[in-house]
Design an enzyme around this catalytic site. Structure first.
Site, PDB file in Angstrom:
ATOM      1  N   LYS A 179     -42.566  15.678  49.288  1.00 18.19           N
ATOM      2  CA  LYS A 179     -43.809  15.343  49.994  1.00 18.19           C
ATOM      3  C   LYS A 179     -43.669  14.114  50.886  1.00 18.19           C
ATOM      4  O   LYS A 179     -44.403  13.953  51.844  1.00 18.19           O
ATOM      5  CB  LYS A 179     -44.945  15.138  48.995  1.00 18.19           C
ATOM      6  CG  LYS A 179     -44.878  13.817  48.219  1.00 18.19           C
ATOM      7  CD  LYS A 179     -46.224  13.529  47.528  1.00 18.19           C
ATOM      8  CE  LYS A 179     -46.320  12.098  47.027  1.00 18.19           C
ATOM      9  NZ  LYS A 179     -45.665  11.873  45.735  1.00 18.19           N
ATOM     10  N   HIS A 184     -44.508   7.643  36.551  1.00 13.62           N
ATOM     11  CA  HIS A 184     -44.378   7.142  37.917  1.00 13.62           C
ATOM     12  C   HIS A 184     -45.048   5.781  37.947  1.00 13.62           C
ATOM     13  O   HIS A 184     -46.232   5.684  37.671  1.00 13.62           O
ATOM     14  CB  HIS A 184     -45.038   8.106  38.917  1.00 13.62           C
ATOM     15  CG  HIS A 184     -44.610   7.862  40.345  1.00 13.62           C
ATOM     16  ND1 HIS A 184     -44.737   6.639  40.952  1.00 13.62           N
ATOM     17  CD2 HIS A 184     -44.043   8.689  41.263  1.00 13.62           C
ATOM     18  CE1 HIS A 184     -44.260   6.720  42.196  1.00 13.62           C
ATOM     19  NE2 HIS A 184     -43.838   7.945  42.410  1.00 13.62           N
ATOM     20  N   GLU A 211     -37.362  10.696  40.684  1.00 14.45           N
ATOM     21  CA  GLU A 211     -38.006  11.394  41.804  1.00 14.45           C
ATOM     22  C   GLU A 211     -38.210  10.453  42.988  1.00 14.45           C
ATOM     23  O   GLU A 211     -39.341  10.236  43.424  1.00 14.45           O
ATOM     24  CB  GLU A 211     -39.362  11.955  41.349  1.00 14.45           C
ATOM     25  CG  GLU A 211     -39.294  12.927  40.193  1.00 14.45           C
ATOM     26  CD  GLU A 211     -40.659  13.105  39.503  1.00 14.45           C
ATOM     27  OE1 GLU A 211     -41.601  12.368  39.834  1.00 14.45           O
ATOM     28  OE2 GLU A 211     -40.755  13.982  38.645  1.00 14.45           O
TER      29      GLU A 211
END
Ligand SMILES: *Cc1c(COP(=O)(O)O)cnc(C)c1O
Length: 494
Positions: free
Chosen positions: A129, A257, A329
Site C-alpha cells: 500500500k 505495528h 512489513e
C-alpha cells in the site's frame, strides 16, 4: 490597512531555454533548511558531473508493458525532464510543463542491502500500500522479499508478477468476507485478525488459513498511529485464541505495528515484550506459535537504531528462536528516498499584507510569506502525504530563469507554495525560504516523495497524476538491472 501588492513579471513572459549543456559542471549544496542550491563551481562542495562522467542515457525495455528503465543519476533525469518540458512548451504541447517524478530503483536496492545487513534474520514483506509502483514491486519480487497486502486488488497485483502465494501476508485485520474467500482460492493463507467477527468470517470463508493475531502496542511515538483502529489489547487475546480453537482455526503467530513513521524506535522493545506475552498465551490456548511479525514503522534516518532495539529485544524475549520465523512489513523504509518530484511554478502572486513591501529591499525578515507560488502538483495529488501522512514538504530550486545554476548569493524571500486546484486547503508549504527572483516557469524539486504519495493521489479538478521517469541511478545499478532482467527472463512481470 490591508494592501495588495503587484509582483513584477518579465514582460512579455519569455522563458529562455535552459542554458545548461551536457558539458556544464553542476554542483549541489544542501542548505540547513532542506533546500538545495545549485552553486557556482567556485563554491561547489560535492557533486561534479561533466560530459565524461555522464552515463549514457539509453532506453531499455526489460518489461515491454512498462516505461523504459533509464541509466544515470536522478539529478540528470530531473534536468532532462525539465529540458524536455521546455521543448514540449516550444511546440505548444498541452500540459507541456506537467510535474513528474524520478524514481531511482537503485535507492530501493540500497535499502534492501541495509535491511539485510542490519536485520538478516527478519524477512521483509514489503507493504504494497505504501507504493504499489510496478517497477518497485518487480524489483522486490526479484530480490526475494515477501509482500504485505491490504486488499484483494493488491493480492492480485502481486500474484500477477508470478510471486508464490506463500510470499504474501494478507495483513489487514478487518477484511471483507469475499476477500477472505478469494485469498483462500488464490492460495494466500497467511492473514491477520484482531477481533472475533474476523474469526467467524475466516472459519466460513477460508478455514485452512494460517492466522496471525495482531496485538495492540504503544503507537504514540509515530507520525501515523494505527492503534486507534487496529490491534487486540493483550487482555483480549486469550479470549480470541479460545474462540479460534473452538472454531478449529489455526493460529500460527503474533504481529504488531508500532505506527507508521516511528520516531522513537525504543518502542520496538516493549512491542516485542508484548508479543512474547501473546506467544505464551498461545501456548496456554493449546497452540504452538511459529511466526513473529514485527510489522512496519521503520524510518530511514532511524533504521539502524530500530534494528538494534529489535535485535536486542528479540534476543532477550525470544532467546530460543528455533522453530520461530520472524518477518516484518516495512513500507516507507524501502521507497521514501527513491522518488523525487519536479513541479513547475505555474502562477505567482503576492498575498494580502499589512505593510507594503519593497521587493528590491533586502530579504524580508518577516515571518509572513512575501510571495505565493502555485505549482502543478498539490495535496490532491502527490502531496496528499501532507494531509494523510503528516508530512512536511521542503521545496528547493531545480531551475530558475532558464538555468540550473542558482547562485548561493541569491536573495531569499519567505514564500508559500500552493497546489494547482481551486481549493484553498491545497497548500504544499505554508512558509519556506525561496529565491526572490523565482518566477513563473521555474521548477521546484521535492525529495523523499516515494512513500504514501502517488498511491493515494486523486485527479481532483481534472489534474492528471504525475508520471514517473525510471532510472537505476548510481550505486547498485547493474545489480538492479540484472535482478530485473533475470526476473523477466523467468517470464515474470512482462
Ligand atoms: C501500513 C502498514 C505497514 C507499513 O508501514 P510503514 O510504516 O510504511 O513501514 C505495515 N503493516 C501494516 C499492517 C500496515 O498497515
Amino acid at each position: 490597512m490591508s494592501q495588495v501588492q503587484t509582483l513584477p513579471a518579465s514582460s512579455p513572459v519569455a522563458f529562455a531555454a535552459p542554458r545548461i549543456s551536457r558539458s556544464d559542471s553542476l554542483s549541489f549544496h544542501r542548505g540547513g533548511d532542506g533546500w538545495t542550491l545549485v552553486n557556482d563551481l567556485s563554491s561547489s562542495p560535492t557533486l561534479h558531473l561533466t560530459a565524461s562522467h555522464l552515463p549514457s542515457i539509453t532506453d531499455e525495455n526489460i518489461f515491454p508493458s512498462l516505461p523504459p528503465l533509464l541509466h544515470g543519476h536522478s539529478d540528470v533525469h530531473l534536468r532532462n525532464g525539465i529540458m524536455n518540458a521546455f521543448t514540449l512548451a516550444a511546440n505548444h504541447e498541452p500540459d507541456a510543463e506537467r510535474a513528474f517524478f524520478v524514481g531511482d530503483l537503485s535507492q530501493v536496492y540500497q535499502q534492501h542491502l541495509r535491511w539485510q545487513a542490519c536485520l538478516p534474520h527478519i524477512q521483509p514483506f514489503y507493504a504494497v500500500k505504501c507504493n504499489p509502483d510496478p517497477y518497485v514491486l518487480r524489483l522486490l519480487a526479484a530480490l526475494g522479499t515477501g509482500f504485505d497486502c491490504a486488499s484483494n486488488g493488491e493480492i492480485s497485483q502481486v500474484l500477477a508478477l508470478g510471486v508464490d502465494p506463500s510470499r504474501i501476508i494478507f495483513a489487514n485485520p478487518c477484511k471483507a468476507v469475499s476477500f477472505v474467500r478469494n485469498a483462500g482460492k488464490m492460495g494466500v493463507d497467511m492473514m491477520t485478525f484482531d477481533n472475533a467477527d474476523e474469526l467467524y468470517k475466516i472459519a466460513r470463508a477460508h478455514p485452512n488459513a494460517q492466522l496471525v493475531v495482531r496485538i495492540l502496542t504503544d503507537d504514540t511515538k509515530s507520525l501515523c498511529a494505527l492503534g486507534i483502529k487496529f490491534g487486540a489489547p493483550l487482555v483480549t487475546v486469550p479470549g480470541l485464541l479460545a474462540k479460534a480453537k473452538e472454531l478449529n482455526l489455526n493460529v500460527v503467530g503474533v504481529s504488531f505495528h508500532v505506527g507508521s513513521g516511528c520516531y522513537d524506535p525504543s518502542v520496538y522493545t516493549d512491542a516485542v515484550k508484548r508479543a512474547r506475552t501473546a506467544f505464551d498465551m498461545g501456548t496456554e490456548a493449546g497452540y504452538q506459535f511459529s511466526l513473529l511479525d514485527v510489522g512496519g514503522g521503520f524510518e530511514d534516518a532511524l533504521f539502524e537504531q530500530a534494528a538494534s532495539f529489535l535485535t536486542d529485544a528479540i534476543a532477550s524475549y525470544f532467546p530460543d528462536r528455533s522453530g520461530i520465523r520472524i518477518i516484518a512489513e516495512p513500507g516507507r523504509f524501502y521507497v521514501s528516498k527513491a522518488f523525487r518530484l519536479a513541479a513547475n511554478i505555474i502562477a505567482r502572486r503576492a498575498p494580502l499584507t499589512e505593510v507594503p513591501r519593497d521587493e528590491a529591499a533586502a530579504p524580508a525578515e518577516s515571518d509572513q510569506p512575501a510571495v505565493m507560488y502555485y505549482i502543478n502538483d498539490g495535496v490532491y495529488g502527490a502531496f496528499n502525504c501532507i494531509l494523510f501522512d503528516h508530512q512536511t514538504a521542503h521545496p528547493y530550486v531545480l531551475s530558475m530563469n532558464g538555468s540550473f545554476h542558482v547562485a548561493s548569493s541569491e536573495a531569499l524571500n519567505n514564500s508559500s507554495v500552493w497546489g494547482p486546484t481551486c481549493d484553498s486547503i491545497d497548500c504544499v508549504c505554508t512558509s519556506t525560504q525561496l529565491p526572490s527572483a523565482l518566477r513563473v516557469g521555474d521548477w521546484l524539486g521535492f525529495d523523499n516523495m516515494g512513500a504514501y504519495t502517488v498511491c493515494a493521489a486523486s485527479q481532483f479538478n481534472g489534474f492528471e497524476l504525475s508520471k514517473v521517469i525510471y532510472t537505476t541511478g548510481g550505486l547498485g545499478a547493474s545489480e538492479v538491472r540484472s535482478a530485473l532482467a533475470r526476473f523477466a527472463v523467468e517470464g515474470h512481470g512482462l
